[in-house]
Design an enzyme around this catalytic site. Structure first.
Site, PDB file in Angstrom:
ATOM      1  N   TYR A   1      25.287  89.536 -28.604  1.00 29.84           N
ATOM      2  CA  TYR A   1      25.092  89.705 -27.160  1.00 29.84           C
ATOM      3  C   TYR A   1      23.962  90.696 -26.838  1.00 29.84           C
ATOM      4  CZ  TYR A   1      29.822  87.622 -27.087  1.00 29.84           C
ATOM      5  OH  TYR A   1      30.923  86.828 -27.291  1.00 29.84           O
TER       6      TYR A   1
ATOM      7  N   LYS B   1      31.579  91.478 -33.196  1.00 29.77           N
ATOM      8  CA  LYS B   1      31.608  90.275 -34.057  1.00 29.77           C
ATOM      9  C   LYS B   1      30.372  90.201 -34.941  1.00 29.77           C
ATOM     10  CE  LYS B   1      33.678  87.945 -30.069  1.00 29.77           C
ATOM     11  NZ  LYS B   1      32.913  88.407 -28.897  1.00 29.77           N
TER      12      LYS B   1
ATOM     13  N   ASP C   1      35.431  93.437 -25.289  1.00 26.86           N
ATOM     14  CA  ASP C   1      35.044  92.404 -26.253  1.00 26.86           C
ATOM     15  C   ASP C   1      33.526  92.328 -26.299  1.00 26.86           C
ATOM     16  OD1 ASP C   1      35.766  90.010 -27.979  1.00 26.86           O
ATOM     17  OD2 ASP C   1      34.281  89.185 -26.594  1.00 26.86           O
TER      18      ASP C   1
ATOM     19  N   HIS D   1      32.246  85.700 -36.100  1.00 31.50           N
ATOM     20  CA  HIS D   1      32.005  85.043 -34.808  1.00 31.50           C
ATOM     21  C   HIS D   1      32.219  83.528 -34.868  1.00 31.50           C
ATOM     22  CE1 HIS D   1      29.595  86.075 -30.925  1.00 31.50           C
ATOM     23  NE2 HIS D   1      30.358  85.027 -30.709  1.00 31.50           N
TER      24      HIS D   1
HETATM   25  N1  LIG Z   1      33.833  84.199 -29.611  1.00 27.99           N
HETATM   26  C1  LIG Z   1      32.993  83.440 -28.958  1.00 27.99           C
HETATM   27  O1  LIG Z   1      32.327  82.552 -29.517  1.00 27.99           O
HETATM   28  C2  LIG Z   1      32.843  83.617 -27.474  1.00 27.99           C
HETATM   29  C3  LIG Z   1      32.239  82.617 -26.715  1.00 27.99           C
HETATM   30  C4  LIG Z   1      32.125  82.817 -25.341  1.00 27.99           C
HETATM   31  C5  LIG Z   1      32.618  83.975 -24.761  1.00 27.99           C
HETATM   32  N2  LIG Z   1      33.186  84.953 -25.550  1.00 27.99           N
HETATM   33  C6  LIG Z   1      33.714  86.212 -24.962  1.00 27.99           C
HETATM   34  O2  LIG Z   1      34.604  85.877 -23.908  1.00 27.99           O
HETATM   35  C7  LIG Z   1      34.168  86.487 -22.701  1.00 27.99           C
HETATM   36  C8  LIG Z   1      34.550  85.639 -21.508  1.00 27.99           C
HETATM   37  O3  LIG Z   1      33.961  84.352 -21.559  1.00 27.99           O
HETATM   38  P1  LIG Z   1      32.785  83.901 -20.582  1.00 27.99           P
HETATM   39  O4  LIG Z   1      32.034  85.102 -20.113  1.00 27.99           O
HETATM   40  O5  LIG Z   1      32.007  82.871 -21.254  1.00 27.99           O
HETATM   41  O6  LIG Z   1      33.586  83.191 -19.385  1.00 27.99           O
HETATM   42  P2  LIG Z   1      34.670  83.642 -18.304  1.00 27.99           P
HETATM   43  O7  LIG Z   1      35.117  85.035 -18.537  1.00 27.99           O
HETATM   44  O8  LIG Z   1      35.668  82.554 -18.236  1.00 27.99           O
HETATM   45  O9  LIG Z   1      33.831  83.572 -16.960  1.00 27.99           O
HETATM   46  C9  LIG Z   1      32.837  84.490 -16.649  1.00 27.99           C
HETATM   47  C10 LIG Z   1      32.213  84.067 -15.311  1.00 27.99           C
HETATM   48  O10 LIG Z   1      33.204  84.142 -14.272  1.00 27.99           O
HETATM   49  C11 LIG Z   1      32.751  85.017 -13.237  1.00 27.99           C
HETATM   50  N3  LIG Z   1      33.960  85.719 -12.763  1.00 27.99           N
HETATM   51  C12 LIG Z   1      34.529  86.833 -13.258  1.00 27.99           C
HETATM   52  N4  LIG Z   1      35.642  87.156 -12.592  1.00 27.99           N
HETATM   53  C13 LIG Z   1      35.790  86.216 -11.615  1.00 27.99           C
HETATM   54  C14 LIG Z   1      36.743  86.016 -10.614  1.00 27.99           C
HETATM   55  N5  LIG Z   1      37.776  86.838 -10.466  1.00 27.99           N
HETATM   56  N6  LIG Z   1      36.594  84.941  -9.777  1.00 27.99           N
HETATM   57  C15 LIG Z   1      35.549  84.084  -9.933  1.00 27.99           C
HETATM   58  N7  LIG Z   1      34.599  84.235 -10.900  1.00 27.99           N
HETATM   59  C16 LIG Z   1      34.722  85.287 -11.731  1.00 27.99           C
HETATM   60  C17 LIG Z   1      31.707  85.906 -13.868  1.00 27.99           C
HETATM   61  O11 LIG Z   1      30.751  86.272 -12.909  1.00 27.99           O
HETATM   62  P3  LIG Z   1      30.215  87.794 -12.634  1.00 27.99           P
HETATM   63  O12 LIG Z   1      30.023  88.479 -13.941  1.00 27.99           O
HETATM   64  O13 LIG Z   1      28.942  87.543 -11.913  1.00 27.99           O
HETATM   65  O14 LIG Z   1      31.265  88.454 -11.780  1.00 27.99           O
HETATM   66  C18 LIG Z   1      31.070  84.942 -14.877  1.00 27.99           C
HETATM   67  O15 LIG Z   1      30.136  84.102 -14.237  1.00 27.99           O
HETATM   68  C19 LIG Z   1      32.664  86.633 -22.929  1.00 27.99           C
HETATM   69  O16 LIG Z   1      32.056  87.508 -22.011  1.00 27.99           O
HETATM   70  C20 LIG Z   1      32.645  87.101 -24.344  1.00 27.99           C
HETATM   71  O17 LIG Z   1      33.003  88.470 -24.416  1.00 27.99           O
HETATM   72  C21 LIG Z   1      33.326  84.777 -26.887  1.00 27.99           C
END
Ligand SMILES: NC(=O)c1ccc[n+]([C@@H]2O[C@H](COP(=O)([O-])OP(=O)(O)OC[C@H]3O[C@@H](n4cnc5c(N)ncnc54)[C@H](OP(=O)(O)O)[C@@H]3O)[C@@H](O)[C@H]2O)c1
Length: 316
Positions: free
Chosen positions: A51, A80, A46, A113
């Protein structure tokens, strides 16, 4: 029933349920993260123009194709369209820019997005004088641009992100190509059951972002505590020899029926987050995770709440 590894989109394409998120994965880190993920079995990534790391992700994918680990047809790459480029005439050029950064000739998924558009020369994420930055381009016009991109063969599936039910419905009623996916925040703190059902009834599947509740926000005032750290969720994990994160991701895929895109640049976590297919929660455990819902977001996008197409003031 085994935990599903793919869901079939409304255009017949089988799309992997677990993908790697890449928001805030820094250049220098993300290339290694994507390579680690491919070796761990991820086939879905994704991404987004916003980004700023499409180039590095493309590097990693090319290197794995060149070394014979994967073929292009085996990986699903989504990106996106950012808010400043909502004019129909801007969509295909921006998609081509992303394709160039990835060094690919098609994407597997391209999403709008956000429903809210900004003026093309405005800041990318306006925080001050926001009214001046907003454009009133209707997202229906943007969708026509997405359909243009699809018809040109530049993308295999098109979809939405951060659209509420009414906006999804308006697209479905006015489009020639139904969106395949609506990507929204989804985790046990905001389980989106109503939106999942509403979208499914229209042939649109939900993809959950922040599926781990963005674990680094743990303890941050004003944000919901990620349920991966909930003692009861951790206790459930112990029973299956799994972590809280694995329990939550398993619940989201198997019980909510959504795609998940956990982000990590940490090799052990990248592997952990896709190792979720060999256990099933019982009814009581699912009921506990259901009970965590408080409809609270990590990404409320408050700076843009006065935009005419702001999506989070609806019930769902
Ligand atoms: N469409 C949109 O508007 C939108 C908005 C936000 C996000 N997104 C997409 O969704 C993806 C995921 O969302 P997000 O990155 O905001 O949040 P998330 O995936 O819920 O959380 C990411 C965080 O959790 C940590 N993490 C990863 N695996 C873990 C585990 N097994 N145990 C504990 N902590 C863990 C990561 O740290 P480390 O990397 O340091 O391991 C990072 O700090 C984004 O990367 C992006 O691709 C889309």
């Amino acid at each position: 029933m085994p935990v599903p590894k793919t869901f079939t989109l409304n255009n017949g394409i089988e799309f992997p349920t677990v993908g790697l998120g890449t928001y805030r994965s820094k250049p220098g880190e993300v290339e290694e993260a994507v390579k680690t993920a491919i070796d761990a079995g991820y086939r879905h990534f994704d991404c987004a123009w916003f980004y700023g790391n499409e180039h590095e992700i493309g590097q990693a994918i090319h290197s794995k194709i060149c070394s014979g680990v994967i073929k292009r047809k085996d990986v699903f790459i989504g990106s996106k369209l950012w808010n400043n480029f909502h004019a129909r005439s801007a969509v295909v050029p921006k998609l081509k820019e992303s394709l160039e950064a990835f060094r690919l000739d098609y994407l597997d998924l391209y999403l709008v997005h956000w429903p809210m558009g900004f003026k093309e020369d405005a800041p990318l994420a306006p925080k001050e004088n926001v009214q001046e930055a907003f454009s009133d381009v209707d997202y229906l016009e943007t969708w026509q641009g997405m359909e243009d991109a699809y018809k040109l063969g530049l993308v295999k599936s098109i979809g939405l992100s951060n659209f509420n039910a009414e906006q999804v419905d308006r697209i479905c009623k006015n489009c020639t190509i139904t969106p395949t996916i609506n990507q929204v925040e989804c985790n046990p703190n905001i389980n989106q059951k109503k939106l999942i059902k509403f979208c499914r009834e229209r042939g649109v599947l939900l993809m959950g972002f922040c599926p781990l509740g963005r674990s680094e926000y743990s303890g941050r005032p004003g944000f919901p505590e990620p349920t991966i750290y909930d003692p009861k969720v951790q206790e459930i994990g112990k029973k299956y020899n799994k972590t809280g994160a694995q329990v939550v991701l398993n619940y989201e895929v198997n019980n909510l029926g959504i795609f998940v895109i956990p982000k990590s640049v940490t090799p052990s976590r990248i592997k952990e987050n896709i190792d979720i297919f060999d256990f099933e929660l019982n009814d009581e455990e699912v009921a506990y995770l259901d009970s965590c819902d408080k409809n609270k977001r990590v990404c409320p996008a408050n700076d843009w709440k006065d935009h005419k197409y702001f999506s989070f003031n609806a019930e769902f």
